[in-house]
Design a protein around this motif. Structure first.
Motif, PDB file in Angstrom:
ATOM      1  N   LEU A 205       0.836  -1.195   0.000  1.00 33.13           N
ATOM      2  CA  LEU A 205       0.000   0.000   0.000  1.00 33.13           C
ATOM      3  C   LEU A 205       0.877   1.255   0.000  1.00 33.13           C
ATOM      4  N   LEU A 206       0.594   2.111  -0.979  1.00 36.64           N
ATOM      5  CA  LEU A 206       1.273   3.406  -1.070  1.00 36.64           C
ATOM      6  C   LEU A 206       0.271   4.514  -0.762  1.00 36.64           C
ATOM      7  N   VAL A 207       0.729   5.567  -0.164  1.00 42.31           N
ATOM      8  CA  VAL A 207      -0.124   6.708   0.176  1.00 42.31           C
ATOM      9  C   VAL A 207       0.456   7.970  -0.450  1.00 42.31           C
ATOM     10  N   GLU A 208      -0.439   8.909  -0.717  1.00 45.00           N
ATOM     11  CA  GLU A 208       0.003  10.188  -1.282  1.00 45.00           C
ATOM     12  C   GLU A 208       0.769  10.969  -0.231  1.00 45.00           C
ATOM     13  N   ALA A 209       1.931  11.441  -0.639  1.00 41.85           N
ATOM     14  CA  ALA A 209       2.757  12.231   0.274  1.00 41.85           C
ATOM     15  C   ALA A 209       3.785  12.989  -0.554  1.00 41.85           C
ATOM     16  N   ILE A 210       4.346  14.020   0.018  1.00 46.94           N
ATOM     17  CA  ILE A 210       5.413  14.784  -0.619  1.00 46.94           C
ATOM     18  C   ILE A 210       6.642  14.682   0.262  1.00 46.94           C
ATOM     19  N   ASP A 211       7.658  14.055  -0.273  1.00 45.53           N
ATOM     20  CA  ASP A 211       8.931  13.950   0.432  1.00 45.53           C
ATOM     21  C   ASP A 211      10.014  14.553  -0.444  1.00 45.53           C
ATOM     22  N   ILE A 212      10.603  15.635   0.025  1.00 40.49           N
ATOM     23  CA  ILE A 212      11.656  16.341  -0.710  1.00 40.49           C
ATOM     24  C   ILE A 212      12.940  16.233   0.083  1.00 40.49           C
ATOM     25  N   THR A 213      13.971  15.749  -0.574  1.00 43.49           N
ATOM     26  CA  THR A 213      15.273  15.591   0.081  1.00 43.49           C
ATOM     27  C   THR A 213      16.263  16.580  -0.529  1.00 43.49           C
ATOM     28  N   ILE A 214      16.805  17.435   0.322  1.00 44.22           N
ATOM     29  CA  ILE A 214      17.800  18.424  -0.087  1.00 44.22           C
ATOM     30  C   ILE A 214      19.168  17.978   0.429  1.00 44.22           C
ATOM     31  N   ALA A 215      20.163  18.015  -0.446  1.00 45.81           N
ATOM     32  CA  ALA A 215      21.530  17.637  -0.070  1.00 45.81           C
ATOM     33  C   ALA A 215      22.501  18.692  -0.585  1.00 45.81           C
ATOM     34  N   SER A 216      23.779  18.498  -0.265  1.00 52.21           N
ATOM     35  CA  SER A 216      24.801  19.469  -0.646  1.00 52.21           C
ATOM     36  C   SER A 216      26.042  18.737  -1.132  1.00 52.21           C
ATOM     37  N   LYS A 217      26.575  19.185  -2.268  1.00 61.00           N
ATOM     38  CA  LYS A 217      27.829  18.625  -2.772  1.00 61.00           C
ATOM     39  C   LYS A 217      29.018  19.125  -1.958  1.00 61.00           C
ATOM     40  N   GLU A 218      28.871  20.290  -1.364  1.00 66.88           N
ATOM     41  CA  GLU A 218      29.971  20.855  -0.582  1.00 66.88           C
ATOM     42  C   GLU A 218      30.087  20.213   0.803  1.00 66.88           C
ATOM     43  N   ASP A 219      28.991  19.657   1.297  1.00 74.74           N
ATOM     44  CA  ASP A 219      28.996  19.052   2.632  1.00 74.74           C
ATOM     45  C   ASP A 219      28.113  17.807   2.574  1.00 74.74           C
ATOM     46  N   SER A 220      28.744  16.636   2.554  1.00 74.35           N
ATOM     47  CA  SER A 220      27.990  15.389   2.409  1.00 74.35           C
ATOM     48  C   SER A 220      27.106  15.080   3.613  1.00 74.35           C
ATOM     49  N   SER A 221      27.331  15.763   4.734  1.00 75.45           N
ATOM     50  CA  SER A 221      26.509  15.516   5.921  1.00 75.45           C
ATOM     51  C   SER A 221      25.146  16.191   5.846  1.00 75.45           C
ATOM     52  N   VAL A 222      24.975  17.091   4.896  1.00 80.21           N
ATOM     53  CA  VAL A 222      23.698  17.807   4.764  1.00 80.21           C
ATOM     54  C   VAL A 222      22.669  16.877   4.131  1.00 80.21           C
ATOM     55  N   ARG A 223      21.585  16.629   4.824  1.00 77.73           N
ATOM     56  CA  ARG A 223      20.480  15.793   4.341  1.00 77.73           C
ATOM     57  C   ARG A 223      19.216  16.312   4.993  1.00 77.73           C
ATOM     58  N   ILE A 224      18.440  17.102   4.270  1.00 78.36           N
ATOM     59  CA  ILE A 224      17.285  17.800   4.838  1.00 78.36           C
ATOM     60  C   ILE A 224      16.019  17.306   4.162  1.00 78.36           C
ATOM     61  N   LEU A 225      15.005  16.952   4.960  1.00 76.35           N
ATOM     62  CA  LEU A 225      13.722  16.484   4.454  1.00 76.35           C
ATOM     63  C   LEU A 225      12.679  17.590   4.587  1.00 76.35           C
ATOM     64  N   LEU A 226      11.992  17.874   3.503  1.00 75.62           N
ATOM     65  CA  LEU A 226      10.962  18.913   3.477  1.00 75.62           C
ATOM     66  C   LEU A 226       9.700  18.331   2.858  1.00 75.62           C
ATOM     67  N   ASN A 227       8.542  18.965   3.166  1.00 78.09           N
ATOM     68  CA  ASN A 227       7.294  18.465   2.590  1.00 78.09           C
ATOM     69  C   ASN A 227       6.265  19.551   2.306  1.00 78.09           C
ATOM     70  N   LYS A 228       6.581  20.804   2.544  1.00 80.92           N
ATOM     71  CA  LYS A 228       5.613  21.858   2.252  1.00 80.92           C
ATOM     72  C   LYS A 228       6.330  23.170   1.964  1.00 80.92           C
ATOM     73  N   GLU A 229       5.615  24.030   1.229  1.00 86.15           N
ATOM     74  CA  GLU A 229       6.159  25.319   0.845  1.00 86.15           C
ATOM     75  C   GLU A 229       6.302  26.232   2.068  1.00 86.15           C
ATOM     76  N   GLY A 230       7.295  27.105   2.014  1.00 81.89           N
ATOM     77  CA  GLY A 230       7.521  28.059   3.095  1.00 81.89           C
ATOM     78  C   GLY A 230       8.493  27.584   4.158  1.00 81.89           C
ATOM     79  N   GLN A 231       8.886  26.321   4.108  1.00 83.55           N
ATOM     80  CA  GLN A 231       9.828  25.820   5.102  1.00 83.55           C
ATOM     81  C   GLN A 231      11.208  26.430   4.886  1.00 83.55           C
ATOM     82  N   THR A 232      11.891  26.734   5.973  1.00 81.51           N
ATOM     83  CA  THR A 232      13.242  27.289   5.914  1.00 81.51           C
ATOM     84  C   THR A 232      14.223  26.275   6.491  1.00 81.51           C
ATOM     85  N   PHE A 233      15.443  26.349   6.019  1.00 80.58           N
ATOM     86  CA  PHE A 233      16.490  25.474   6.535  1.00 80.58           C
ATOM     87  C   PHE A 233      17.832  26.171   6.359  1.00 80.58           C
TER      88      PHE A 233
END
Length: 302
Positions: A205-233
């Motif tokens: 079973l799959l459910v509707e969802a928005i999963d956005i993963t932000i990463a950085s080439k300059e820093d491999s430790s950066v791994r940020i999960l977002l799911n809605k507009e307006g979020q800051t990081f």
């Protein structure tokens, strides 16, 4: 004979003398004696005296150098043209420029964008103790978030996974060849959302969802999960805002905040590949097991 020769030499000498005297007279302009003189009289008015003009000192009024249409610095002088340079953006400028440090990178990229994801509870199998009594069925579930297998029965609540089993049913369907196919379903209540969810054995079973993963080439430790507009990081590269999510093109618009050294910068980020998503996907899972026990106690390991 000698006398004749002497006379001839003497004659030639006299002729040479006369020729020299004549040449002298012609060159000196002297009139030989016995030649008539010519007198010439001029007629008409006498020449008038023309006064010589006197000069006066004149001071020239040279205009001051003016600024041209390109702005301050574009002045010119007589015989000294300006030095013209090519600016950073290819424009002409009167002032030379020095290549500055390279522009800092944007700092982040879109690593993953999914619109559907597996529901957090999935059914793996079941064990029937009594085919006529659903309450004696051991239901085998899996918690995707906790990465744990769960054994439970109808009516039980699993607190750590936040759900409760409401019902279980096995439908036996006979095909055209007379073979029986079992279709097992379990109905649970999601204690987080208070929704009733039906899980079908053999389907994921799959459910509707928005999963956005932000990463950085300059820093491999950066791994940020977002799911809605307006979020800051924030990352070591700066502060960012997720301004827009485009579900049709699977892109996000991210704004990097400016500071004293650089202006704000906005980019549309996209992943290189996009995987198609659907509601349900059939996957092979643990087959159903039927068992009968007198005391009702058993153990199954996978």
């Amino acid at each position: 004979m000698n006398k004749v020769y002497d006379k001839l030499v003497l004659a030639l000498a006299v002729l040479a003398l006369l020729a020299g005297v004549g040449l002298y007279v012609v060159k000196s302009g002297a009139v030989p004696p016995g030649k008539p003189t010519i007198s010439v009289e001029t007629t008409g008015d006498a020449y008038s005296v023309v006064p010589v003009p006197t000069s006066t000192d004149v001071t020239a009024a040279w205009p001051m150098p003016v600024e041209q249409s390109r702005g301050a610095g574009w002045t010119y002088d007589v015989f000294t043209p300006p030095k013209v340079f090519i600016g950073e953006n290819g424009e002409l400028t009167p002032i030379g420029w020095v290549v500055g440090p390279p522009k800092p990178p944007f700092g982040v990229y879109l690593a993953d964008f999914t619109t559907n994801k597996p529901y957090r509870i999935q059914i793996e199998g079941y064990v029937e103790e009594d085919r006529d009594d659903p309450t004696k069925v051991l239901i085998l579930l899996f918690d995707e978030e906790l990465d744990q297998r769960i054994r439970t029965r109808i009516g039980r609540e699993v607190a750590k996974s936040e759900f409760k089993v409401i019902d279980f049913n096995v439908e036996r369907i006979r095909d055209g060849a007379g073979n029986i196919q079992k279709v097992a379903t379990v109905k649970i209540q999601d204690l987080r959302t208070n929704e009733e969810i039906t899980l079908k054995h053999g389907e994921r079973l799959l459910v509707e969802a928005i999963d956005i993963t932000i990463a950085s080439k300059e820093d491999s430790s950066v791994r940020i999960l977002l799911n809605k507009e307006g979020q800051t990081f924030e990352t070591p590269q700066g502060q960012y805002t997720l301004e827009q999510i485009n579900l049709e093109e699977l892109t996000v618009t991210v704004k990097k905040q400016g500071d004293e050294e650089r202006d704000a910068e906005t980019k549309v980020l996209s992943v290189l590949t996009s995987k198609p998503a659907s509601k349900t996907i059939s996957n092979p899972v643990t087959p159903a097991v039927e068992a009968s026990f007198d005391d009702g106690s058993f153990s199954i390991d996978f």
